[in-house]
Design a protein around this motif. Sequence first.
Motif, PDB file in Angstrom:
ATOM      1  N   UNK A 250      -0.786  17.997  -7.743  1.00 20.00           N
ATOM      2  CA  UNK A 250      -0.581  19.068  -6.840  1.00 20.00           C
ATOM      3  C   UNK A 250       0.390  18.752  -5.866  1.00 20.00           C
ATOM      4  N   UNK A 251       0.443  17.541  -5.277  1.00 24.60           N
ATOM      5  CA  UNK A 251       1.379  16.820  -4.552  1.00 24.60           C
ATOM      6  C   UNK A 251       2.749  16.621  -5.311  1.00 24.60           C
ATOM      7  N   UNK A 252       2.741  16.213  -6.411  1.00 29.39           N
ATOM      8  CA  UNK A 252       4.062  16.468  -7.063  1.00 29.39           C
ATOM      9  C   UNK A 252       4.631  17.591  -7.301  1.00 29.39           C
ATOM     10  N   UNK A 253       3.870  18.612  -7.385  1.00 32.07           N
ATOM     11  CA  UNK A 253       4.271  20.120  -7.609  1.00 32.07           C
ATOM     12  C   UNK A 253       4.810  20.629  -6.062  1.00 32.07           C
ATOM     13  N   UNK A 254       3.954  20.204  -5.257  1.00 27.53           N
ATOM     14  CA  UNK A 254       4.511  20.558  -3.670  1.00 27.53           C
ATOM     15  C   UNK A 254       5.872  20.049  -3.326  1.00 27.53           C
TER      16      UNK A 254
END
Length: 160
Positions: free
Chosen positions: A11-15
Amino acid sequence: TSDPERVKEVVNQMIAGVATVVTSLRIQSAETVTLGSTLGSALAQVVVPNLRHGLESRLGAPYNRWVSPVLESGSQVVGVALAWRIGRLLSAVLSAIHGSQVSMAIAMTGLHWQLKHGLSRLPFPLNIILSPASLLEFVLTYLFRPAATAIRTVSMNNHL
């Protein structure tokens, strides 16, 4: 079951990826507004001297002090609008050039389609089929619009 730490990492990478795209779009928006401001300034150098005296004589003394600022601001707005249109046209041409690496006929058909349909309007049933992509384009456009508005406001205030 899913590993919560791994999900959090994804999720952090997507953000981070979305933030990168938004940042890139904001930079492009700032460049477009800067180009528009430059075009508007050049336009104002032609418009103000040629229209100011005629408008001042028609409007009368109480409004004469508004003529130059309104003409200059109007020129800025026209310049920015023109820069956005040029940017969209350039994007269509660049898309066609990239497409020509696959097939020149397909690329030219795509460019003709974009120019014929106003660079943004999709006819039925494509508007339904491509609605998710259109929604994404709308969201991305309005994510970086506040930065463009702020830049335009500062630019216009500097000219008044």
